[in-house]
Design a protein around this motif. Structure first.
Motif, PDB file in Angstrom:
ATOM      1  N   GLU A 140       0.925  -1.152  -0.243  1.00 25.40           N
ATOM      2  CA  GLU A 140      -0.005   0.057  -0.110  1.00 25.40           C
ATOM      3  C   GLU A 140       0.816   1.267   0.106  1.00 25.40           C
ATOM      4  N   ALA A 141       2.008   1.221   0.756  1.00 28.25           N
ATOM      5  CA  ALA A 141       2.687   2.499   1.094  1.00 28.25           C
ATOM      6  C   ALA A 141       3.434   2.592  -0.467  1.00 28.25           C
ATOM      7  N   ILE A 142       3.948   1.660  -1.017  1.00 32.20           N
ATOM      8  CA  ILE A 142       4.735   1.855  -2.314  1.00 32.20           C
ATOM      9  C   ILE A 142       3.753   2.462  -3.417  1.00 32.20           C
ATOM     10  N   LEU A 143       2.484   1.943  -3.475  1.00 36.77           N
ATOM     11  CA  LEU A 143       1.564   2.499  -4.406  1.00 36.77           C
ATOM     12  C   LEU A 143       1.133   3.911  -4.178  1.00 36.77           C
ATOM     13  N   LEU A 144       0.741   4.013  -2.795  1.00 40.19           N
ATOM     14  CA  LEU A 144       0.183   5.389  -2.492  1.00 40.19           C
ATOM     15  C   LEU A 144       1.420   6.418  -2.596  1.00 40.19           C
ATOM     16  N   SER A 145       2.606   6.059  -2.179  1.00 37.43           N
ATOM     17  CA  SER A 145       3.719   7.171  -2.000  1.00 37.43           C
ATOM     18  C   SER A 145       4.112   7.611  -3.543  1.00 37.43           C
ATOM     19  N   GLU A 146       4.189   6.375  -4.330  1.00 38.05           N
ATOM     20  CA  GLU A 146       4.392   6.879  -5.715  1.00 38.05           C
ATOM     21  C   GLU A 146       3.513   7.682  -6.517  1.00 38.05           C
ATOM     22  N   ARG A 147       2.083   7.274  -6.112  1.00 36.29           N
ATOM     23  CA  ARG A 147       1.113   8.191  -6.708  1.00 36.29           C
ATOM     24  C   ARG A 147       1.050   9.703  -6.222  1.00 36.29           C
ATOM     25  N   GLN A 148       1.408   9.864  -4.797  1.00 40.42           N
ATOM     26  CA  GLN A 148       1.404  11.244  -4.152  1.00 40.42           C
ATOM     27  C   GLN A 148       2.682  11.981  -4.631  1.00 40.42           C
ATOM     28  N   LYS A 149       3.802  10.986  -4.765  1.00 43.51           N
ATOM     29  CA  LYS A 149       5.241  11.705  -5.394  1.00 43.51           C
ATOM     30  C   LYS A 149       4.881  12.480  -6.588  1.00 43.51           C
ATOM     31  N   ARG A 150       4.296  11.598  -7.645  1.00 42.88           N
ATOM     32  CA  ARG A 150       4.147  12.142  -8.810  1.00 42.88           C
ATOM     33  C   ARG A 150       3.033  13.317  -8.982  1.00 42.88           C
ATOM     34  N   ALA A 151       2.250  13.195  -8.065  1.00 48.97           N
ATOM     35  CA  ALA A 151       1.163  14.211  -7.744  1.00 48.97           C
ATOM     36  C   ALA A 151       1.774  15.567  -7.245  1.00 48.97           C
ATOM     37  N   GLY A 152       2.890  15.458  -6.459  1.00 51.99           N
ATOM     38  CA  GLY A 152       3.581  16.664  -5.932  1.00 51.99           C
ATOM     39  C   GLY A 152       3.255  16.916  -4.610  1.00 51.99           C
ATOM     40  N   ASN A 153       2.616  15.718  -3.772  1.00 45.51           N
ATOM     41  CA  ASN A 153       2.224  16.012  -2.544  1.00 45.51           C
ATOM     42  C   ASN A 153       2.539  14.563  -1.837  1.00 45.51           C
ATOM     43  N   PRO A 154       3.796  14.332  -1.525  1.00 46.25           N
ATOM     44  CA  PRO A 154       4.358  13.145  -0.798  1.00 46.25           C
ATOM     45  C   PRO A 154       4.052  13.093   0.554  1.00 46.25           C
ATOM     46  N   ASP A 155       3.555  11.992   0.884  1.00 42.86           N
ATOM     47  CA  ASP A 155       3.584  11.835   2.649  1.00 42.86           C
ATOM     48  C   ASP A 155       4.839  11.032   3.243  1.00 42.86           C
TER      49      ASP A 155
END
Length: 226
Positions: A177-192
């Motif tokens: 879950e962390a891999i998918l969500l972090s990659e998604r957020q990173k590419r959207a410019g709002n990393p957790d």
């Protein structure tokens, strides 16, 4: 922009269980159902686990360039991912999740270089063999073929962005879950930060030391060791 996530693993590594859970817990994922020429097993249904088609139908789809990737498994059956799933993901504004083997992953990476690839490993060869036997689906000959295929697939681990050792299901689910969500957020410019830190523990360069004993467990048997 559509994110493409590739998940590969040797048969028996728990990939199907992880993917099933992830599809329920991570929103906005489009999942591709593979086409295959093999016969349905057990309670499998056309359009749910796979699209079951004839060899001639599969070859016609190849001729029409309908596949994002395809491969022949065990020199007998074709498996492939239709391009339409990527088109559907784009149309629906979702990310695409691909559950495919090493051959297919290499093909997708050529076509979609920015795709994020994740390889799921068993803790060791003995554990993988135990899982294959506990399923009660395969003959002894097929189990040995799957183990040999696993050895060959595992040697491709360094072609993947992330490596997830599936020894504890709950921890593996959280990491995936962390891999998918972090990659998604990173590419959207709002990393957790917390998600990114957990995902990074599975980054290839951060797990090499842990991988060596797993790889060695397969190499020893291949070399005739105990």
């Amino acid at each position: 922009m559509v994110n493409v996530f590739i998940i590969s693993a040797p048969s028996g590594s728990g990939k199907s269980t992880l993917v099933s859970i992830i599809r329920r817990t991570v929103p906005n994922l489009e999942f591709s159902i593979s086409y295959t020429t093999r016969k349905p097993r057990g309670s499998e249904q056309n359009g749910r686990e796979y699209f079951f088609i004839s060899r001639e139908e599969f070859r016609q789809m190849i001729r029409e360039d309908q596949f994002l990737e395809y491969a022949v498994v065990f020199e007998t059956d074709y498996y492939g991912t239709a391009c339409r799933f990527l088109d559907q993901a784009k149309h629906h504004g979702k990310d695409l999740l691909l559950d495919i083997d090493v051959q297919g992953a290499a093909q997708v990476k050529k076509k979609v270089p920015e795709a994020v690839s994740i390889f799921i490993l068993p803790p060791n060869r003995s554990e993988l063999e135990q899982r294959l036997r506990s399923r009660g689906q395969d003959s002894e000959e097929k189990i040995q073929r799957r183990l040999e295929e696993a050895r060959r697939e595992i040697e491709n681990y360094d072609k993947y962005d992330y490596i997830l050792v599936n020894d504890h299901l709950d921890e593996s689910v959280k990491a995936l879950e962390a891999i998918l969500l972090s990659e998604r957020q990173k590419r959207a410019g709002n990393p957790d930060v917390n998600l990114s830190e957990l995902a990074e523990t599975c980054r290839l360069e951060n797990v090499r030391d842990r991988l060596e004993p797993i790889l060695q467990s397969f190499r020893e048997v291949a070399a005739g060791g105990k």
